[in-house]
Design a protein around this motif. Structure first.
Motif, mmCIF file in Angstrom:
data_model
loop_
_atom_site.group_PDB
_atom_site.id
_atom_site.type_symbol
_atom_site.label_atom_id
_atom_site.label_comp_id
_atom_site.label_asym_id
_atom_site.label_seq_id
_atom_site.Cartn_x
_atom_site.Cartn_y
_atom_site.Cartn_z
ATOM 1 N N ILE A 1 -7.723 40.491 -24.940
ATOM 2 C CA ILE A 1 -9.021 39.823 -25.086
ATOM 3 C C ILE A 1 -9.384 39.051 -23.818
ATOM 4 O O ILE A 1 -10.565 38.951 -23.464
ATOM 5 C CB ILE A 1 -9.007 38.908 -26.321
ATOM 6 C CG1 ILE A 1 -9.048 39.777 -27.592
ATOM 7 C CG2 ILE A 1 -10.190 37.935 -26.323
ATOM 8 C CD1 ILE A 1 -9.031 38.997 -28.886
ATOM 9 N N LEU A 2 -8.410 38.528 -23.109
ATOM 10 C CA LEU A 2 -8.704 37.826 -21.854
ATOM 11 C C LEU A 2 -9.322 38.766 -20.820
ATOM 12 O O LEU A 2 -10.016 38.317 -19.908
ATOM 13 C CB LEU A 2 -7.431 37.202 -21.284
ATOM 14 C CG LEU A 2 -6.964 35.895 -21.941
ATOM 15 C CD1 LEU A 2 -5.638 35.447 -21.370
ATOM 16 C CD2 LEU A 2 -8.007 34.794 -21.792
ATOM 17 N N THR A 3 -9.082 40.080 -20.960
ATOM 18 C CA THR A 3 -9.688 41.053 -20.049
ATOM 19 C C THR A 3 -11.018 41.570 -20.599
ATOM 20 O O THR A 3 -11.536 42.576 -20.108
ATOM 21 C CB THR A 3 -8.751 42.247 -19.811
ATOM 22 O OG1 THR A 3 -8.541 42.951 -21.055
ATOM 23 C CG2 THR A 3 -7.417 41.797 -19.247
ATOM 24 N N ALA A 4 -11.552 40.894 -21.628
ATOM 25 C CA ALA A 4 -12.807 41.276 -22.287
ATOM 26 C C ALA A 4 -12.667 42.545 -23.108
ATOM 27 O O ALA A 4 -13.644 43.257 -23.345
ATOM 28 C CB ALA A 4 -13.938 41.429 -21.275
ATOM 29 N N GLY A 5 -11.445 42.831 -23.568
ATOM 30 C CA GLY A 5 -11.208 43.964 -24.459
ATOM 31 C C GLY A 5 -10.881 43.479 -25.858
ATOM 32 O O GLY A 5 -11.032 42.295 -26.181
ATOM 33 N N ILE A 6 -10.424 44.376 -26.687
ATOM 34 C CA ILE A 6 -9.973 44.038 -28.035
ATOM 35 C C ILE A 6 -9.055 45.147 -28.499
ATOM 36 O O ILE A 6 -9.193 46.307 -28.076
ATOM 37 C CB ILE A 6 -11.160 43.854 -29.001
ATOM 38 C CG1 ILE A 6 -10.710 43.092 -30.251
ATOM 39 C CG2 ILE A 6 -11.794 45.202 -29.368
ATOM 40 C CD1 ILE A 6 -11.864 42.562 -31.078
ATOM 41 N N ASP A 7 -8.100 44.809 -29.349
ATOM 42 C CA ASP A 7 -7.138 45.809 -29.828
ATOM 43 C C ASP A 7 -7.093 45.779 -31.351
ATOM 44 O O ASP A 7 -6.534 44.863 -31.954
ATOM 45 C CB ASP A 7 -5.744 45.528 -29.252
ATOM 46 C CG ASP A 7 -4.793 46.699 -29.457
ATOM 47 O OD1 ASP A 7 -5.115 47.584 -30.268
ATOM 48 O OD2 ASP A 7 -3.737 46.730 -28.797
ATOM 49 N N LEU A 8 -7.701 46.789 -31.963
ATOM 50 C CA LEU A 8 -7.686 46.915 -33.423
ATOM 51 C C LEU A 8 -6.463 47.661 -33.930
ATOM 52 O O LEU A 8 -6.237 47.728 -35.135
ATOM 53 C CB LEU A 8 -8.948 47.641 -33.888
ATOM 54 C CG LEU A 8 -10.288 46.980 -33.566
ATOM 55 C CD1 LEU A 8 -11.428 47.865 -34.046
ATOM 56 C CD2 LEU A 8 -10.375 45.600 -34.175
ATOM 57 N N SER A 9 -5.674 48.215 -33.020
ATOM 58 C CA SER A 9 -4.573 49.086 -33.432
ATOM 59 C C SER A 9 -3.238 48.367 -33.581
ATOM 60 O O SER A 9 -2.267 48.969 -34.047
ATOM 61 C CB SER A 9 -4.399 50.216 -32.404
ATOM 62 O OG SER A 9 -3.913 49.713 -31.169
ATOM 63 N N ASN A 10 -3.152 47.090 -33.192
ATOM 64 C CA ASN A 10 -1.823 46.485 -33.050
ATOM 65 C C ASN A 10 -1.032 46.406 -34.348
ATOM 66 O O ASN A 10 0.175 46.607 -34.360
ATOM 67 C CB ASN A 10 -1.916 45.102 -32.380
ATOM 68 C CG ASN A 10 -2.780 44.130 -33.158
ATOM 69 O OD1 ASN A 10 -3.295 44.432 -34.227
ATOM 70 N ND2 ASN A 10 -2.946 42.936 -32.610
ATOM 71 N N GLY A 11 -1.701 46.128 -35.487
ATOM 72 C CA GLY A 11 -0.977 46.071 -36.748
ATOM 73 C C GLY A 11 -0.386 47.410 -37.141
ATOM 74 O O GLY A 11 0.773 47.502 -37.566
ATOM 75 N N ALA B 1 -9.606 36.832 -13.909
ATOM 76 C CA ALA B 1 -10.689 37.257 -13.019
ATOM 77 C C ALA B 1 -11.352 38.529 -13.523
ATOM 78 O O ALA B 1 -12.582 38.638 -13.535
ATOM 79 C CB ALA B 1 -10.151 37.469 -11.605
ATOM 80 N N VAL B 2 -10.549 39.496 -13.962
ATOM 81 C CA VAL B 2 -11.095 40.751 -14.480
ATOM 82 C C VAL B 2 -11.883 40.503 -15.760
ATOM 83 O O VAL B 2 -12.950 41.087 -15.976
ATOM 84 C CB VAL B 2 -9.967 41.770 -14.711
ATOM 85 C CG1 VAL B 2 -10.480 42.983 -15.495
ATOM 86 C CG2 VAL B 2 -9.373 42.226 -13.389
ATOM 87 N N GLY B 3 -11.379 39.632 -16.610
ATOM 88 C CA GLY B 3 -12.092 39.328 -17.846
ATOM 89 C C GLY B 3 -13.388 38.593 -17.616
ATOM 90 O O GLY B 3 -14.369 38.808 -18.334
ATOM 91 N N ASP B 4 -13.418 37.750 -16.601
ATOM 92 C CA ASP B 4 -14.628 36.978 -16.309
ATOM 93 C C ASP B 4 -15.717 37.859 -15.704
ATOM 94 O O ASP B 4 -16.880 37.785 -16.093
ATOM 95 C CB ASP B 4 -14.287 35.831 -15.364
ATOM 96 C CG ASP B 4 -15.468 34.911 -15.136
ATOM 97 O OD1 ASP B 4 -16.058 34.447 -16.122
ATOM 98 O OD2 ASP B 4 -15.809 34.671 -13.963
ATOM 99 N N ASN B 5 -15.332 38.697 -14.743
ATOM 100 C CA ASN B 5 -16.296 39.606 -14.105
ATOM 101 C C ASN B 5 -15.511 40.727 -13.440
ATOM 102 O O ASN B 5 -15.007 40.563 -12.326
ATOM 103 C CB ASN B 5 -17.147 38.860 -13.077
ATOM 104 C CG ASN B 5 -18.321 39.679 -12.581
ATOM 105 O OD1 ASN B 5 -18.229 40.888 -12.383
ATOM 106 N ND2 ASN B 5 -19.457 39.023 -12.376
#
Length: 337
Positions: free
Chosen positions: A78-88, A212-216
């Protein structure tokens, strides 16, 4: 008069410095979640004598250690502006591999654990490859791999719970005494994961690149940060952390359960959001994610001790998530103004 005036003048810079430090402290990302956690603990300790006991506090940490470990990997993503729905689902698949290889195939426990973690790591690398190389949205990629991992878990396990595990797989569920309280080894491992993640994110160049990648992302790329390689690494490391979470799950339940982890992806996102980490990336603290996981654990435990029906635990958690995201949105708008 002159002496008093001189004294007032000397005290003024000290007061301004104190106010400045206090203001800076209150703006730290983890402070809000930490204060919310402390307020929840105070509230439930007043409501029931059973809450603020060593045994109950240890139980809370045990109950959140699996979701907490997942939240470490989720935070990185999430810090890289992503999300992971698969982890569980990936965690459940890893736990089934560990347990079936150790029980059905007679494989040494340590080797079975390593293979289970490797399977989770491979899923993380797959997520990262699809996000960076195929340039697919993380939401779609991880939704797809969630379904794949879920299906493989049920196919490989044949919907059978794996029992009779060797001690090498259940070791993390065992306890040791600390100040007259039994603490599980798994709880300690979860805290170690958070400590390592904090060090990497705050004290290394790689951690600063994640922010930095997550911010821009484009600006980070123009400054020379290898954004694709970084994202691939983040998703792969997150997968490895999910493998460790699988081992924690096995240690806590002492079985390989194909039904496990079905809502843990949402629980890990909840912990991250309540921890003050922005869903838009680039802002937040791993300490906040730990506080977020503990907030959920404290609320559920406290409401249960006070006799509140479990459905209200879900209701209150949902309200808290909406409030946390609203605060994040307001902070972003204020920052742009």
């Amino acid at each position: 008069m002159s002496t008093a005036t001189a004294t007032d003048r000397s005290e003024a810079p000290q007061q301004r410095s104190l106010l400045s430090r206090t203001s800076h402290f209150l703006t730290l990302p983890a402070v809000g979640p930490l204060l919310a956690l402390l307020l929840a603990c105070v509230y439930f300790s007043v409501r029931t004598d059973r809450f603020l006991t060593g045994a109950n506090l240890s139980l809370i940490v045990q109950q959140v250690m699996v979701v907490g470990a997942l939240a470490v990997g989720q935070t990185l993503v999430i810090l890289t502006a992503g999300i992971d729905l698969s982890n569980g689902a990936v965690m459940a698949l890893g736990s089934i591999f560990m347990t079936k290889l150790a029980v059905s195939s007679g494989m040494p426990g340590v080797l079975a654990i390593l293979i289970g973690i490797a399977v989770c790591t491979a899923f993380g690398a797959l997520n990262g490859t699809l996000v960076t190389m195929a340039k697919l949205p993380p939401f779609i990629v991880t939704l797809g791999t969630w379904n794949i991992a879920f299906a493989l878990t049920h196919v490989y396990s044949k919907d059978q719970t794996v029992t009779g595990l060797p001690k090498s797989l259940t070791f993390l569920g065992q306890t040791f005494p600390m100040y007259n309280t039994d603490v599980t080894y798994g709880s300690v491992l979860m805290l170690v994961l958070f400590a390592v993640a904090w060090y990497v994110l705050r004290q290394t160049a790689a951690g600063r690149h994640v922010y930095a990648v997550g911010d821009n992302r484009e600006a980070a790329r123009l400054t020379g940060i290898p954004d694709r390689r970084l994202l691939l690494t983040v998703y792969t490391v997150a997968g490895a952390v999910y493998g460790i979470a699988a081992l924690l799950l096995v240690g806590r339940t002492s079985v390989g359960d194909p039904q496990a982890g079905q809502t843990d992806n949402l629980d890990s996102i909840t912990a991250v959001v309540l921890g003050g980490i922005s869903l838009f990336g680039g802002r937040g603290s791993i300490v906040g994610a730990l506080c977020g996981a503990l907030i959920v654990g404290v609320i559920r435990n406290g409401l249960q001790l006070t006799g509140v029906p479990s459905i209200y635990q879900v209701l209150i958690t949902g309200i808290l998530v909406i409030v946390a995201v609203s605060v994040d949105q307001l902070a972003r708008r204020k920052g742009r103004a």
